[in-house]
Motif scaffolding. Structure first.
Motif, PDB file in Angstrom:
ATOM      1  N   LEU A 112       0.843  -1.183   0.000  1.00 30.24           N
ATOM      2  CA  LEU A 112       0.000   0.000   0.000  1.00 30.24           C
ATOM      3  C   LEU A 112       0.884   1.240   0.000  1.00 30.24           C
ATOM      4  N   ARG A 113       0.409   2.291  -0.637  1.00 29.20           N
ATOM      5  CA  ARG A 113       1.186   3.540  -0.632  1.00 29.20           C
ATOM      6  C   ARG A 113       1.409   4.051   0.789  1.00 29.20           C
ATOM      7  N   GLN A 114       0.434   3.826   1.670  1.00 31.94           N
ATOM      8  CA  GLN A 114       0.548   4.304   3.044  1.00 31.94           C
ATOM      9  C   GLN A 114       1.673   3.611   3.803  1.00 31.94           C
ATOM     10  N   ALA A 115       2.188   2.498   3.286  1.00 28.91           N
ATOM     11  CA  ALA A 115       3.272   1.787   3.955  1.00 28.91           C
ATOM     12  C   ALA A 115       4.640   2.381   3.644  1.00 28.91           C
ATOM     13  N   ILE A 116       4.696   3.362   2.735  1.00 25.75           N
ATOM     14  CA  ILE A 116       5.974   3.983   2.376  1.00 25.75           C
ATOM     15  C   ILE A 116       6.274   5.067   3.404  1.00 25.75           C
TER      16      ILE A 116
END
Length: 120
Positions: A75-79
């Motif tokens: 997920l992008r939020q994991a970056i």
């Protein structure tokens, strides 16, 4: 005097809380902007500490190459952050500085070691 103490105490407690909330909102906005501006080829770190390179992007997901020919979807939020290539160069330079002063160790056979020890 006692009547002024309570309002002053409230102000003294609320001002730092207000400032910390503003700082948290600013940091969240910066992280969100960074996650939305990812592009193929960026070297990143995930929130779990995984290092990788962006190879494909979707609206909500990012494909990361974590090793040669190993691609995972996140997920992008994991970056958490985009790594600067400068940090790798600095680490490599520090490693070279540490190893530059050392001389290679000559290999010694078992017989040579036994002969040297028996002389002592």
């Amino acid at each position: 005097m006692a009547q002024l103490l309570f309002p002053l105490l409230l102000v003294a407690l609320l001002v730092p809380m207000f400032l910390s909330v503003r700082r948290q909102k600013r940091e969240a906005a910066n992280v969100s902007t960074m996650q939305e501006s990812l592009k193929v080829g960026d070297r990143i770190v995930t929130t779990s500490g995984l290092y990788g390179t962006v190879v494909d992007l979707d609206e909500t997901t990012v494909d990361l190459e974590i090793a040669e020919e190993v691609v995972t979807t996140w997920l992008r939020q994991a970056i958490r952050e985009v790594r600067a290539d400068e940090t790798e160069t600095v680490v490599a330079a520090e490693h070279e500085d540490v190893t530059a002063g050392t001389e290679p160790v000559a290999e010694e056979s078992v017989e040579d070691t036994n002969a040297r020890l028996s002389k002592d």
